[in-house]
Motif scaffolding. Structure first.
Motif, PDB file in Angstrom:
ATOM      1  N   LEU A  33      -7.568  51.860 106.729  1.00 53.07           N
ATOM      2  CA  LEU A  33      -6.360  51.895 107.561  1.00 53.07           C
ATOM      3  C   LEU A  33      -5.422  50.743 107.234  1.00 53.07           C
ATOM      4  O   LEU A  33      -4.200  50.895 107.224  1.00 53.07           O
ATOM      5  CB  LEU A  33      -6.754  51.848 109.042  1.00 53.07           C
ATOM      6  N   SER A  34      -5.998  49.586 106.956  1.00 57.98           N
ATOM      7  CA  SER A  34      -5.155  48.425 106.665  1.00 57.98           C
ATOM      8  C   SER A  34      -4.404  48.576 105.353  1.00 57.98           C
ATOM      9  O   SER A  34      -3.362  47.945 105.148  1.00 57.98           O
ATOM     10  CB  SER A  34      -6.012  47.156 106.611  1.00 57.98           C
ATOM     11  N   SER A  35      -4.935  49.408 104.449  1.00 57.72           N
ATOM     12  CA  SER A  35      -4.303  49.526 103.135  1.00 57.72           C
ATOM     13  C   SER A  35      -2.925  50.188 103.207  1.00 57.72           C
ATOM     14  O   SER A  35      -2.158  50.115 102.245  1.00 57.72           O
ATOM     15  CB  SER A  35      -5.203  50.314 102.173  1.00 57.72           C
ATOM     16  N   VAL A  36      -2.589  50.823 104.350  1.00 60.31           N
ATOM     17  CA  VAL A  36      -1.236  51.375 104.478  1.00 60.31           C
ATOM     18  C   VAL A  36      -0.208  50.243 104.536  1.00 60.31           C
ATOM     19  O   VAL A  36       0.989  50.475 104.344  1.00 60.31           O
ATOM     20  CB  VAL A  36      -1.091  52.278 105.731  1.00 60.31           C
ATOM     21  N   ALA A  37      -0.681  49.022 104.785  1.00 58.95           N
ATOM     22  CA  ALA A  37       0.240  47.883 104.835  1.00 58.95           C
ATOM     23  C   ALA A  37       0.657  47.426 103.444  1.00 58.95           C
ATOM     24  O   ALA A  37       1.663  46.726 103.301  1.00 58.95           O
ATOM     25  CB  ALA A  37      -0.405  46.720 105.595  1.00 58.95           C
ATOM     26  N   TYR A  38      -0.114  47.816 102.405  1.00 62.31           N
ATOM     27  CA  TYR A  38       0.275  47.416 101.047  1.00 62.31           C
ATOM     28  C   TYR A  38       0.270  48.570 100.051  1.00 62.31           C
ATOM     29  O   TYR A  38       0.862  48.453  98.975  1.00 62.31           O
ATOM     30  CB  TYR A  38      -0.623  46.281 100.525  1.00 62.31           C
ATOM     31  N   GLY A  39      -0.363  49.712 100.376  1.00 60.34           N
ATOM     32  CA  GLY A  39      -0.376  50.853  99.459  1.00 60.34           C
ATOM     33  C   GLY A  39       1.020  51.380  99.156  1.00 60.34           C
ATOM     34  O   GLY A  39       1.408  51.477  97.983  1.00 60.34           O
ATOM     35  N   PRO A  40       1.840  51.729 100.184  1.00 62.67           N
ATOM     36  CA  PRO A  40       3.213  52.184  99.906  1.00 62.67           C
ATOM     37  C   PRO A  40       4.026  51.131  99.156  1.00 62.67           C
ATOM     38  O   PRO A  40       4.877  51.471  98.316  1.00 62.67           O
ATOM     39  CB  PRO A  40       3.782  52.431 101.315  1.00 62.67           C
ATOM     40  N   GLU A  41       3.785  49.866  99.458  1.00 61.14           N
ATOM     41  CA  GLU A  41       4.515  48.791  98.768  1.00 61.14           C
ATOM     42  C   GLU A  41       4.212  48.792  97.279  1.00 61.14           C
ATOM     43  O   GLU A  41       5.085  48.525  96.454  1.00 61.14           O
ATOM     44  CB  GLU A  41       4.137  47.440  99.385  1.00 61.14           C
ATOM     45  N   GLN A  42       2.950  49.110  96.925  1.00 60.26           N
ATOM     46  CA  GLN A  42       2.579  49.153  95.512  1.00 60.26           C
ATOM     47  C   GLN A  42       3.332  50.265  94.769  1.00 60.26           C
ATOM     48  O   GLN A  42       3.692  50.113  93.603  1.00 60.26           O
ATOM     49  CB  GLN A  42       1.065  49.357  95.374  1.00 60.26           C
ATOM     50  N   ILE A  43       3.569  51.389  95.445  1.00 60.25           N
ATOM     51  CA  ILE A  43       4.360  52.472  94.842  1.00 60.25           C
ATOM     52  C   ILE A  43       5.778  51.990  94.539  1.00 60.25           C
ATOM     53  O   ILE A  43       6.315  52.179  93.439  1.00 60.25           O
ATOM     54  CB  ILE A  43       4.402  53.704  95.778  1.00 60.25           C
ATOM     55  N   LEU A  44       6.392  51.340  95.528  1.00 55.84           N
ATOM     56  CA  LEU A  44       7.782  50.874  95.376  1.00 55.84           C
ATOM     57  C   LEU A  44       7.903  49.793  94.308  1.00 55.84           C
ATOM     58  O   LEU A  44       8.906  49.737  93.592  1.00 55.84           O
ATOM     59  CB  LEU A  44       8.304  50.356  96.717  1.00 55.84           C
ATOM     60  N   LEU A  45       6.894  48.944  94.186  1.00 50.60           N
ATOM     61  CA  LEU A  45       6.938  47.888  93.172  1.00 50.60           C
ATOM     62  C   LEU A  45       7.013  48.461  91.764  1.00 50.60           C
ATOM     63  O   LEU A  45       7.691  47.928  90.885  1.00 50.60           O
ATOM     64  CB  LEU A  45       5.705  46.978  93.306  1.00 50.60           C
ATOM     65  N   VAL A  46       6.298  49.589  91.556  1.00 49.86           N
ATOM     66  CA  VAL A  46       6.336  50.239  90.235  1.00 49.86           C
ATOM     67  C   VAL A  46       7.668  50.955  90.036  1.00 49.86           C
ATOM     68  O   VAL A  46       8.313  50.828  88.986  1.00 49.86           O
ATOM     69  CB  VAL A  46       5.159  51.223  90.075  1.00 49.86           C
ATOM     70  N   LEU A  47       8.104  51.721  91.050  1.00 47.33           N
ATOM     71  CA  LEU A  47       9.350  52.469  90.933  1.00 47.33           C
ATOM     72  C   LEU A  47      10.558  51.544  90.782  1.00 47.33           C
ATOM     73  O   LEU A  47      11.579  51.922  90.196  1.00 47.33           O
ATOM     74  CB  LEU A  47       9.538  53.373  92.158  1.00 47.33           C
ATOM     75  N   MET A  48      10.463  50.338  91.305  1.00 44.08           N
ATOM     76  CA  MET A  48      11.574  49.402  91.256  1.00 44.08           C
ATOM     77  C   MET A  48      11.967  49.056  89.814  1.00 44.08           C
ATOM     78  O   MET A  48      13.108  48.691  89.540  1.00 44.08           O
ATOM     79  CB  MET A  48      11.212  48.122  92.023  1.00 44.08           C
ATOM     80  N   THR A  49      11.033  49.203  88.878  1.00 40.24           N
ATOM     81  CA  THR A  49      11.357  48.915  87.472  1.00 40.24           C
ATOM     82  C   THR A  49      12.375  49.907  86.924  1.00 40.24           C
ATOM     83  O   THR A  49      13.041  49.629  85.923  1.00 40.24           O
ATOM     84  CB  THR A  49      10.080  48.948  86.612  1.00 40.24           C
ATOM     85  N   ALA A  50      12.486  51.095  87.573  1.00 46.70           N
ATOM     86  CA  ALA A  50      13.484  52.090  87.155  1.00 46.70           C
ATOM     87  C   ALA A  50      14.745  52.024  88.016  1.00 46.70           C
ATOM     88  O   ALA A  50      15.659  52.823  87.831  1.00 46.70           O
ATOM     89  CB  ALA A  50      12.881  53.494  87.215  1.00 46.70           C
ATOM     90  N   GLY A  51      14.765  51.094  88.982  1.00 45.03           N
ATOM     91  CA  GLY A  51      15.930  50.952  89.842  1.00 45.03           C
ATOM     92  C   GLY A  51      15.693  51.537  91.223  1.00 45.03           C
ATOM     93  O   GLY A  51      14.817  52.393  91.408  1.00 45.03           O
ATOM     94  N   ALA A  52      16.476  51.089  92.196  1.00 44.12           N
ATOM     95  CA  ALA A  52      16.330  51.546  93.577  1.00 44.12           C
ATOM     96  C   ALA A  52      16.572  53.050  93.720  1.00 44.12           C
ATOM     97  O   ALA A  52      16.055  53.687  94.639  1.00 44.12           O
ATOM     98  CB  ALA A  52      17.290  50.778  94.489  1.00 44.12           C
ATOM     99  N   ALA A  53      17.325  53.645  92.802  1.00 42.81           N
ATOM    100  CA  ALA A  53      17.587  55.088  92.869  1.00 42.81           C
ATOM    101  C   ALA A  53      16.303  55.899  92.705  1.00 42.81           C
ATOM    102  O   ALA A  53      16.228  57.055  93.131  1.00 42.81           O
ATOM    103  CB  ALA A  53      18.594  55.472  91.786  1.00 42.81           C
ATOM    104  N   ALA A  54      15.277  55.286  92.095  1.00 45.51           N
ATOM    105  CA  ALA A  54      14.015  55.999  91.837  1.00 45.51           C
ATOM    106  C   ALA A  54      13.100  56.019  93.049  1.00 45.51           C
ATOM    107  O   ALA A  54      12.035  56.646  93.015  1.00 45.51           O
ATOM    108  CB  ALA A  54      13.289  55.361  90.647  1.00 45.51           C
ATOM    109  N   PHE A  55      13.517  55.349  94.151  1.00 42.43           N
ATOM    110  CA  PHE A  55      12.625  55.245  95.306  1.00 42.43           C
ATOM    111  C   PHE A  55      12.330  56.602  95.956  1.00 42.43           C
ATOM    112  O   PHE A  55      11.355  56.739  96.675  1.00 42.43           O
ATOM    113  CB  PHE A  55      13.210  54.282  96.338  1.00 42.43           C
ATOM    114  N   TRP A  56      13.171  57.614  95.710  1.00 42.50           N
ATOM    115  CA  TRP A  56      12.887  58.916  96.317  1.00 42.50           C
ATOM    116  C   TRP A  56      11.621  59.532  95.756  1.00 42.50           C
ATOM    117  O   TRP A  56      10.994  60.401  96.401  1.00 42.50           O
ATOM    118  CB  TRP A  56      14.075  59.865  96.145  1.00 42.50           C
ATOM    119  N   TYR A  57      11.206  59.063  94.573  1.00 42.54           N
ATOM    120  CA  TYR A  57       9.951  59.577  94.001  1.00 42.54           C
ATOM    121  C   TYR A  57       8.736  59.161  94.831  1.00 42.54           C
ATOM    122  O   TYR A  57       7.636  59.698  94.642  1.00 42.54           O
ATOM    123  CB  TYR A  57       9.780  59.072  92.566  1.00 42.54           C
ATOM    124  N   SER A  58       8.914  58.193  95.735  1.00 39.50           N
ATOM    125  CA  SER A  58       7.785  57.791  96.581  1.00 39.50           C
ATOM    126  C   SER A  58       7.317  58.937  97.473  1.00 39.50           C
ATOM    127  O   SER A  58       6.148  58.971  97.873  1.00 39.50           O
ATOM    128  CB  SER A  58       8.174  56.584  97.445  1.00 39.50           C
TER     129      SER A  58
END
Length: 608
Positions: free
Chosen positions: A38-63
């Motif tokens: 349950l606690s991993s929801v505090a950093y799991g979604p963040e890990q997705i965004l950290l990777v997508l951020m390399t392609a720019g904020a426009a890529a965040f919809w892929y989350s």
């Protein structure tokens, strides 16, 4: 004094027949065994965004589609581990499944991975909790390693008090966290649906993004799958449940899966609609809470409960690590001490070892969660893959009623888990390469320990051992340092043994000293033979052991036993020992490794 401190910290010892009272109800088990997942929801979604951020904020919809993929994997894992709970009701999880269906080597890979994973569970959870705390109070950021170490020590002590006490205390923060996140998600979704969240904060789903690739999406998916760590803990800890253990464990697993799916989905959606961009010293959950409530009471309530559950998520490791260690110890792959229950009926040695190794990891990585999560995720997805594959083979071989749907579930889980593992190794090799180093070392250590136990068993077994030679007599040697009550007490004991020969051995450093002692001895104990061994190099142990060896060689020719009686005085207070040379202790330690020599210590207790 030490006993009083121990009782104050850990509580009174429990009787063995009180073990049943230490088993967990579903509500408490959900709190301590699901806290990691349950606690991993505090950093799991963040890990997705950290990777997508390399392609720019426009890529965040892929989350959003990536989050759906993580949920599919979650469903496959939950259904699979539910099957494992009923198939292997005595616990052991991936280790037992892999060992029985894929062989010992696969079992050791799964077991070794999980042992390391539970150490990482503690380190990652406490580090992430400390990050949440320092996000709310930035002035504490420079002390995060010391804070994390302090939390590990506290959780270790709490678990040494017993499963029930730790569960009773930790249940409240976990359920408060769930409540806080449901409030956050509920209010956040209301704001979105009522139009209070500006559509300009995020790009529309389906917007083309330059530079996006399948490789990047797989990497983001693998990173987001770190939210699934801890799913296997319930299958490892079935013996901790009240009867019927399997049914209670299965219901707890399903409840955990439902909660995890809802919380993970909600955080991913809010992060997307709010256009949250990951920052170095502010977590995604912190940004969502601030965007939703501002820096008021609810923000600090969410941050506080998030910090608490991230820290207390370490308790999943403390619940599962000792039980996995018990299974490995039963199979003789790790030391037997891990099978021993402590005063409070918990497996204390496993708990203490987990705490020590976790602290070491936090200090080495300076509490950097970002560096620890990839290792953490790989450590759990290897057992995921092996357990799913093992269950698939089990259904193919046994073909029980309704085996085809079960096989499909396990095959899907195995395929996705294997894909995630590969992606981690390909995309984050610089962070996870150490897995390829420490796993073979751990397995090698397991095998060496098993061979040692087998060799010891073979040598001790009466059916295979050489028959013991009869003892025709006994020669007793008594090292003496002077004419004292301590020596007198030891000589009296030697004479009570009715030995064939008693020899007192004295090691002088000077010739004059040797002559004086011989004269005193003749007046004091003329009936006991004295041998003096002059030592010009001021060594006691070397001339003494040479003499003992020479006596032993002669004694063995006549089947005589050599016994060395070591006089030792015991001070009234323990700290007085540092004021003395501890020569007796050194002699005893050295002689314990001499073959065919019996060593006996005769203590003489001082009164003041």
């Amino acid at each position: 004094m030490r006993s009083k401190v121990k009782r104050w910290l850990l509580g009174r010892p429990l009787k063995s027949n009180e073990l049943g009272e230490q088993r967990l109800r579903k509500t408490k088990a959900l709190a301590i065994l699901s806290s990691d997942a349950l606690s991993s929801v505090a950093y799991g979604p963040e890990q997705i965004l950290l990777v997508l951020m390399t392609a720019g904020a426009a890529a965040f919809w892929y989350s959003i589609p990536i989050g759906i993929g993580v949920l599919i994997l979650l469903m496959a894992l939950i259904l699979s581990y539910r099957q494992i709970i009923f198939a292997y009701p005595h616990g052991g999880g991936a280790y037992v499944v892999s060992k029985e269906n894929l062989g010992i080597s696969a079992g050791l890979i799964a077991g070794g991975s999980l042992l390391v994973d539970y150490i990482l569970t503690v380190a990652v959870s406490v580090s992430a909790g400390t990050d949440a705390l320092t996000s709310a109070f930035p002035s504490l950021h420079e002390h995060k390693v010391a804070i994390a170490v302090m939390f590990v020590i506290l959780i270790t002590l709490l678990n040494l008090r017993g499963v029930t006490e730790s569960a009773s205390l930790m249940a409240y923060p976990v359920y408060l966290f769930v409540l806080a996140l449901f409030i956050l998600i509920g209010v956040g979704l209301y704001n979105i649906l009522s139009g209070h969240a500006s559509p300009d904060l995020h790009t529309s789903i389906g917007t083309p993004v330059a530079g996006i690739s399948l490789f990047l999406l797989l990497r983001a998916f693998a990173s987001g799958s770190s939210a699934l760590t801890g799913v296997e803990a319930i299958s490892n800890a079935i013996p901790n449940f009240k009867t019927p253990a399997s049914h209670n464990a299965a219901k707890t697993l399903m409840a955990m899966g439902a909660l995890l799916a809802l919380l993970f989905s909600g955080i991913v959606l809010l992060a997307y609609y709010y256009g949250i961009v990951p920052k170095a010293e502010v977590t995604v959950v912190s940004q969502i809470a601030e965007h939703t409530f501002g820096r008021h009471f609810m923000y600090f309530f969410i941050q506080g409960t998030t910090a608490m559950i991230l820290i207390l998520a370490a308790n999943t490791g403390y619940s599962a690590f000792p039980l996995l260690a018990v299974n490995l110890a039963k199979d003789k792959f790790i030391p037997r001490m891990f099978k021993v229950r402590g005063d409070r009926l918990g497996y204390s040695n496993g708990i203490i070892m987990l705490g020590v190794l976790s602290i070491l990891l936090i200090v080495v990585f300076s509490g950097d969660t970002e560096q620890l999560i990839p290792l953490y995720a790989v450590g759990v997805f290897i057992p995921f893959t092996l357990s799913q594959t093992g269950m698939s083979l089990k259904w193919i071989r046994q073909k029980p009623d309704g085996w085809v749907p079960k096989l499909i579930v396990n095959l899907i889980g195995a395929l996705i888990s294997f894909t995630v593992t590969l992606v981690f190794f390909i995309t984050k090799f610089s962070q996870v390469w150490s897995v390829l180093l420490f796993l073979p070392l751990i397995i090698f250590l397991f095998i060496r320990i098993r061979k040692h136990y087998e060799a010891v068993g073979e040598q001790l077994r009466l059916a295979t051992c050489e028959p013991a030679l009869p003892i025709e007599g006994n020669i007793v040697l008594v090292p003496v340092s002077g004419i004292t009550h301590v020596v007198e007490h030891s000589l009296n004991y030697a004479q009570s043994l009715a030995a064939d020969q008693i020899i007192a051995v004295y090691v002088p450093f000077e010739r004059e000293e040797e002559q004086r002692f011989q004269e005193k001895w003749r007046d004091w104990k003329p009936d006991i033979r004295l041998v003096t061994l002059h030592s010009p190099y001021r060594s006691i142990i070397q001339p003494l052991t040479r003499f003992i060896d020479s006596i032993q060689r002669k004694a063995s020719e006549s089947n005589y036993q050599v016994t060395v009686i070591i006089p030792q005085f015991i001070p009234k207070k323990g700290w007085h020992n540092i004021l003395h040379n501890q020569t007796s202790f050194m002699i005893r330690t050295h002689l314990l490794y001499r073959k065919d020599v019996i060593v006996t210590t005769v203590p003489y207790h001082l009164k003041k």
